[in-house]
Write a protein that holds these residues in place. Structure first.
Motif, PDB file in Angstrom:
ATOM      1  N   PRO A 224       0.833  -1.204   0.000  1.00 45.81           N
ATOM      2  CA  PRO A 224       0.000   0.000   0.000  1.00 45.81           C
ATOM      3  C   PRO A 224       0.870   1.257   0.000  1.00 45.81           C
ATOM      4  CG  PRO A 224      -0.396  -1.352   1.989  1.00 45.81           C
ATOM      5  CD  PRO A 224       0.733  -1.975   1.239  1.00 45.81           C
TER       6      PRO A 224
ATOM      7  N   VAL B 246       0.387   4.848   4.277  1.00 41.79           N
ATOM      8  CA  VAL B 246      -0.262   3.855   5.140  1.00 41.79           C
ATOM      9  C   VAL B 246       0.768   3.328   6.143  1.00 41.79           C
ATOM     10  CG1 VAL B 246      -1.443   1.612   5.188  1.00 41.79           C
ATOM     11  CG2 VAL B 246      -1.943   3.251   3.352  1.00 41.79           C
TER      12      VAL B 246
ATOM     13  N   CYS C 248       1.248   5.815   8.803  1.00 41.07           N
ATOM     14  CA  CYS C 248       0.088   5.768   9.687  1.00 41.07           C
ATOM     15  C   CYS C 248       0.233   4.630  10.707  1.00 41.07           C
ATOM     16  CB  CYS C 248      -1.159   5.596   8.821  1.00 41.07           C
ATOM     17  SG  CYS C 248      -2.627   5.219   9.727  1.00 41.07           S
TER      18      CYS C 248
ATOM     19  N   ARG D 276      -6.068  -0.575  -4.000  1.00 37.79           N
ATOM     20  CA  ARG D 276      -5.360   0.121  -2.922  1.00 37.79           C
ATOM     21  C   ARG D 276      -4.446  -0.821  -2.119  1.00 37.79           C
ATOM     22  NH1 ARG D 276      -6.434   5.314  -2.437  1.00 37.79           N
ATOM     23  NH2 ARG D 276      -8.256   6.055  -3.572  1.00 37.79           N
TER      24      ARG D 276
ATOM     25  N   MET E  18      -4.867  -3.211  -0.004  1.00 36.35           N
ATOM     26  CA  MET E  18      -5.123  -3.262   1.429  1.00 36.35           C
ATOM     27  C   MET E  18      -6.117  -4.352   1.819  1.00 36.35           C
ATOM     28  SD  MET E  18      -5.063   0.797   2.236  1.00 36.35           S
ATOM     29  CE  MET E  18      -5.316   0.654   3.985  1.00 36.35           C
TER      30      MET E  18
ATOM     31  N   MET F 201      -5.885   4.050   8.433  1.00 42.37           N
ATOM     32  CA  MET F 201      -5.115   3.599   7.255  1.00 42.37           C
ATOM     33  C   MET F 201      -5.861   3.915   5.968  1.00 42.37           C
ATOM     34  SD  MET F 201      -3.374  -0.009   8.260  1.00 42.37           S
ATOM     35  CE  MET F 201      -4.668  -0.793   9.131  1.00 42.37           C
TER      36      MET F 201
ATOM     37  N   ALA G 101      -5.306   7.484   5.150  1.00 40.20           N
ATOM     38  CA  ALA G 101      -3.936   7.676   4.644  1.00 40.20           C
ATOM     39  C   ALA G 101      -3.842   7.247   3.175  1.00 40.20           C
ATOM     40  CB  ALA G 101      -2.947   6.885   5.500  1.00 40.20           C
ATOM     41  N   SER G 102      -4.463   6.124   2.847  1.00 36.99           N
ATOM     42  CA  SER G 102      -4.409   5.642   1.465  1.00 36.99           C
ATOM     43  C   SER G 102      -5.064   6.630   0.501  1.00 36.99           C
ATOM     44  CB  SER G 102      -5.094   4.275   1.368  1.00 36.99           C
ATOM     45  OG  SER G 102      -5.238   3.899   0.023  1.00 36.99           O
TER      46      SER G 102
END
Ligand code: PMP
Length: 354
Positions: free
Chosen positions: A36, A40, A43, A212, A214, A251, A254-255
């Motif tokens: 990611p 992230v 974070c 993303r 994640m 997170m 942040a992404s």
């Protein structure tokens, strides 16, 4: 009647396996091969452990605000859940609540059938055409709702915005869910998100698991009219107020803040996907012109299961569905260029021996 007779009988969805083998090449669950965004990571590094004492933000407002700003819509048009599986599950429970069957393709994300059976929602499977496209004419007339992914999974086939709009417009009396798990890999005009203000029955579902990178954070969301979103919220708050945990919310924010990285990794994956298709064709595979982060390939002579097992023996994991109609194909996730090179080398070797 024994207690066992009173148990809810279900046939669960079978997720792709998560092997933990050293030096494996994992191309079986459509994960992103890149990490990611570094934001992230920042974070995670700055997480305040004392905040774990406190419940998370029940309405997931920080992430909804970030997504609303990103997509240029209102926070009241966004619902966030624990992966898009959670969002779609909640949406089945909320919107597919009549005696009339819901409609979805026969070859599609196999979880739809599982939710329909779990909630005892009647459904009808609509066949894809010979090129694996959806026929919009199949999705008209009275129904309990409509759902399909676009691009579809596991085929990767993308329907045009016009085709999808036809289906939405033909169903003003039911909710139409377009599962856009893979849409970020399908070009800038692929999404029907711009139509949510025009059709109050349209729900567009997205995930952080693919584009993303994640999947482990479990974040999914959907967008639609304020009426649809408030109905979903009411059901969610009738089950579990705190679905999203605090680190996942942070997170996610942040992404979303790092669009440059997001676009860069998507471009890399799309380029590798096109190269993978060409390399596979040279080896005797054919496939639809898939627009997700995977290809759905069939070999001209070698049985899919044999190739799958031979790759597996070399610690290369791809997905084989032992389901009539698609058990002649492999779904291969687009990895890094290096992983794709290793896959192609292994396939060359295997196919020589078949
Ligand atoms: N929709 C489709 C079409 C998928 O392939 C997947 C991934 N298995 C999902 C939804 C769910 O993904 P997630 O729960 O990780 O967001």
């Amino acid at each position: 009647m024994s207690w066992e007779d009173k148990v809810r009988k279900v046939e669960p969805y079978v997720p792709g396996e998560q092997p933990n083998v050293k030096d494996m090449i994992k191309l079986n669950t459509n994960e992103n091969p890149y990490p990611p965004s570094p934001k992230v990571n920042e974070c995670i590094m700055s997480l305040d452990y004392d905040r774990m004492r406190l419940y998370p933000n029940a309405d997931v407002m920080p992430l909804r605000k970030a997504l609303a700003a990103y997509h240029g819509i209102d926070v009241e048009q966004i619902f966030v859940g624990v992966g898009s599986d959670d969002v779609i599950d909640m949406a089945f429970l909320t919107f597919f609540n009549s005696e009339v069957p819901v409609l979805f393709p026969d070859v599609t994300y196999s979880f739809y059938k599982v939710w329909a059976e779990l909630y005892r929602i009647p459904y009808i499977l609509k066949p894809l055409d010979k090129d694996m496209h959806i026929d919009p004419a199949d999705y008209s007339g009275e129904n309990g709702g409509v759902i399909f992914p676009n691009p579809n999974a596991p085929t990767g086939v993308l329907e045009s915005r016009e085709t999808v709009e036809k289906i939405i417009a033909a169903n003003p009396d039911s909710v139409v869910m377009v599962d856009e798990a893979y849409v970020d890999f399908a070009g800038k005009d692929a999404s029907v998100l711009p139509l949510i203000d025009k059709y109050d029955n349209l729900l567009v579902v997205r995930t952080f698991s693919k584009s993303r990178a994640m999947a482990g954070a479990r974040i999914g969301y959907c967008m639609g009219s304020k009426k649809l979103i408030s109905s979903l919220e009411a059901v969610k708050f009738s089950i579990n107020s705190y679905t999203m945990n605090t680190p996942a919310i942070d997170m996610g924010v942040a992404s979303v803040s790092d669009d440059a990285y997001f676009k860069e990794t998507i471009e890399k994956i799309v380029n590798t996907r096109e190269r993978l298709k060409e390399e596979l064709k040279k080896l005797g595979f054919s496939m639809p012109d898939g627009k997700g982060n995977f290809v759905f390939a069939k070999h001209e002579s070698a049985p899919a299961k044999e190739i799958y097992l031979a790759l597996r023996a070399r610690n290369i994991f791809v997905r084989f569905f032992d389901t009539p109609g698609i058990n002649d194909r492999l779904r291969i996730t687009v990895g890094t260029d290096e992983e794709v090179d290793k896959l192609i080398a292994a396939l060359k070797d295997i196919l020589e021996g078949v």
